[in-house]
Design an enzyme around this catalytic site. Structure first.
Site, PDB file in Angstrom:
ATOM      1  N   LYS A 247      -6.741 -15.325 -10.119  1.00  0.00           N
ATOM      2  CA  LYS A 247      -6.798 -14.140 -11.224  1.00  0.00           C
ATOM      3  C   LYS A 247      -5.759 -12.963 -11.238  1.00  0.00           C
ATOM      4  O   LYS A 247      -5.188 -12.765 -12.208  1.00  0.00           O
ATOM      5  CB  LYS A 247      -8.287 -13.886 -11.183  1.00  0.00           C
ATOM      6  CG  LYS A 247      -9.296 -14.839 -11.252  1.00  0.00           C
ATOM      7  CD  LYS A 247     -10.609 -14.034 -11.368  1.00  0.00           C
ATOM      8  CE  LYS A 247     -11.111 -12.988 -10.252  1.00  0.00           C
ATOM      9  NZ  LYS A 247     -11.142 -13.826  -8.887  1.00  0.00           N
TER      10      LYS A 247
ATOM     11  N   ARG B 274     -18.776 -10.035 -13.122  1.00  0.00           N
ATOM     12  CA  ARG B 274     -18.963 -10.691 -11.831  1.00  0.00           C
ATOM     13  C   ARG B 274     -20.362 -11.358 -12.038  1.00  0.00           C
ATOM     14  O   ARG B 274     -20.772 -12.175 -11.260  1.00  0.00           O
ATOM     15  CB  ARG B 274     -18.647 -10.355 -10.715  1.00  0.00           C
ATOM     16  CG  ARG B 274     -17.440 -10.771  -9.945  1.00  0.00           C
ATOM     17  CD  ARG B 274     -17.053 -10.191  -8.897  1.00  0.00           C
ATOM     18  NE  ARG B 274     -16.271 -10.693  -7.650  1.00  0.00           N
ATOM     19  CZ  ARG B 274     -15.172 -10.352  -7.475  1.00  0.00           C
ATOM     20  NH1 ARG B 274     -14.552  -9.414  -8.320  1.00  0.00           N
ATOM     21  NH2 ARG B 274     -14.290 -11.117  -6.485  1.00  0.00           N
TER      22      ARG B 274
ATOM     23  N   ARG C 140      -3.689 -15.609   2.229  1.00  0.00           N
ATOM     24  CA  ARG C 140      -3.268 -14.590   1.387  1.00  0.00           C
ATOM     25  C   ARG C 140      -2.957 -13.341   2.222  1.00  0.00           C
ATOM     26  O   ARG C 140      -3.611 -13.067   3.177  1.00  0.00           O
ATOM     27  CB  ARG C 140      -4.728 -14.195   0.468  1.00  0.00           C
ATOM     28  CG  ARG C 140      -4.323 -13.124  -0.351  1.00  0.00           C
ATOM     29  CD  ARG C 140      -5.326 -13.095  -1.582  1.00  0.00           C
ATOM     30  NE  ARG C 140      -6.578 -12.886  -1.362  1.00  0.00           N
ATOM     31  CZ  ARG C 140      -7.541 -12.732  -2.334  1.00  0.00           C
ATOM     32  NH1 ARG C 140      -7.345 -12.998  -3.488  1.00  0.00           N
ATOM     33  NH2 ARG C 140      -8.863 -12.479  -1.775  1.00  0.00           N
TER      34      ARG C 140
ATOM     35  N   ARG D 115      -6.885  -9.142   4.111  1.00  0.00           N
ATOM     36  CA  ARG D 115      -7.795  -8.467   3.685  1.00  0.00           C
ATOM     37  C   ARG D 115      -8.981  -8.901   4.733  1.00  0.00           C
ATOM     38  O   ARG D 115      -9.235  -9.856   4.948  1.00  0.00           O
ATOM     39  CB  ARG D 115      -8.317  -8.893   2.255  1.00  0.00           C
ATOM     40  CG  ARG D 115      -7.710  -8.285   1.149  1.00  0.00           C
ATOM     41  CD  ARG D 115      -8.043  -8.528  -0.010  1.00  0.00           C
ATOM     42  NE  ARG D 115      -9.087  -8.837  -0.482  1.00  0.00           N
ATOM     43  CZ  ARG D 115      -9.709  -9.070  -1.636  1.00  0.00           C
ATOM     44  NH1 ARG D 115      -8.772  -9.243  -2.504  1.00  0.00           N
ATOM     45  NH2 ARG D 115     -11.002  -9.595  -1.697  1.00  0.00           N
TER      46      ARG D 115
ATOM     47  N   ARG E 246     -18.753 -15.481   0.336  1.00  0.00           N
ATOM     48  CA  ARG E 246     -18.085 -14.975  -1.108  1.00  0.00           C
ATOM     49  C   ARG E 246     -18.104 -16.174  -2.187  1.00  0.00           C
ATOM     50  O   ARG E 246     -18.268 -16.057  -3.333  1.00  0.00           O
ATOM     51  CB  ARG E 246     -16.608 -14.584  -1.058  1.00  0.00           C
ATOM     52  CG  ARG E 246     -16.635 -13.206  -0.387  1.00  0.00           C
ATOM     53  CD  ARG E 246     -15.281 -12.812   0.033  1.00  0.00           C
ATOM     54  NE  ARG E 246     -14.483 -12.603  -1.033  1.00  0.00           N
ATOM     55  CZ  ARG E 246     -13.020 -12.659  -0.993  1.00  0.00           C
ATOM     56  NH1 ARG E 246     -12.401 -12.934   0.104  1.00  0.00           N
ATOM     57  NH2 ARG E 246     -12.503 -12.290  -2.248  1.00  0.00           N
TER      58      ARG E 246
END
Ligand code: AMP
Length: 210
Positions: A13, A88, A123, A156, A167
């Site tokens: 996204k 969300r 990531r 992160r 998640r």
């Protein structure tokens, strides 16, 4: 143009939001980045959000709705915006409707759970500007350094494997119902996330023009 990007964490996204932002000249607004910035500044809101974020849970609706209301009231949003990571939950989507925000399009970027696990573990994000990279799929020019602002790239905390699983559970339980919510309004388009960023971008731009 007022857009929402839906999709699991790590679906791409943020990356697609940057592309659309450059193309259409409208701001990309990531509630995750706004919360991380508040956390870095040590504000009350940031402290409130920290425990939820670290555990991979959603920050309470009223907190996030407050953040987004404030952000959308800013001058740069008057010609449109791209929402990345908001709404969300169904109550967040309802809050957006109640604010009188009329969304033109919702792009749902679909990526399988097993691919999400691979993506999130590679990531890296810039601790200064929040830009997102991937060690294989979207590397920075210089390893460990943000191509945009020369900030340091870090992993992160919520991208650790145990947190990724929760998640994804949260995504399926609380965010996926939004597909039906926006499909019923006739504004949902599905984009199949591809391995190569450029291929997903092509599909995203095609969906925007459709
Ligand atoms: P993201 O950068 O979009 O993956 O968001 C990181 C984390 O910030 C999420 O796992 C949540 O803890 C929190 N967060 C971001 N956006 C929202 C939202 N719309 N509602 C609730 N929590 C959010």
């Amino acid at each position: 143009m007022k857009l929402i990007l839906l999709g699991a964490p790590g679906a791409g996204k943020g990356t697609q939001a940057e592309v659309i932002c450059d193309k259409l000249g409208i701001p990309a607004i990531s509630t995750g980045n706004l919360i991380r910035a508040a956390l870095k500044e040590g504000t009350e809101l940031g402290l409130k959000a920290k425990s939820y974020m670290d555990a991979g849970d959603l920050v309470p609706d009223e907190v996030v709705i407050g953040i987004i209301k404030e952000r959308l009231a800013q001058e740069d949003c008057k010609n449109g915006f791209i929402l990345d990571g908001f709404p969300r939950t169904v109550p967040q989507a309802e809050a957006l409707d109640q604010m009188g925000v009329s969304i033109d399009k919702v792009l749902d970027i679909e990526v399988k759970d097993e691919d999400i696990m691979k993506r999130l573990s590679g990531r890296r994000v810039c601790e200064s500007c929040g830009a997102s990279y991937h060690v294989l799929y979207k590397p920075s020019k210089q390893e460990g350094i943000c191509t945009k602002c020369n900030g340091k790239l870090v992993i992160r905390k919520d991208d650790e494997p145990a947190t990724i699983a929760s998640r994804l559970d949260v995504y399926h339980a609380q965010t996926e119902p939004l597909k039906e919510y926006y499909s019923k309004k006739g504004i949902l388009s599905v984009v199949e996330g591809q391995e190569e960023v450029a291929d997903t971008t092509k599909l995203t731009l095609a969906a925007l023009e459709a």
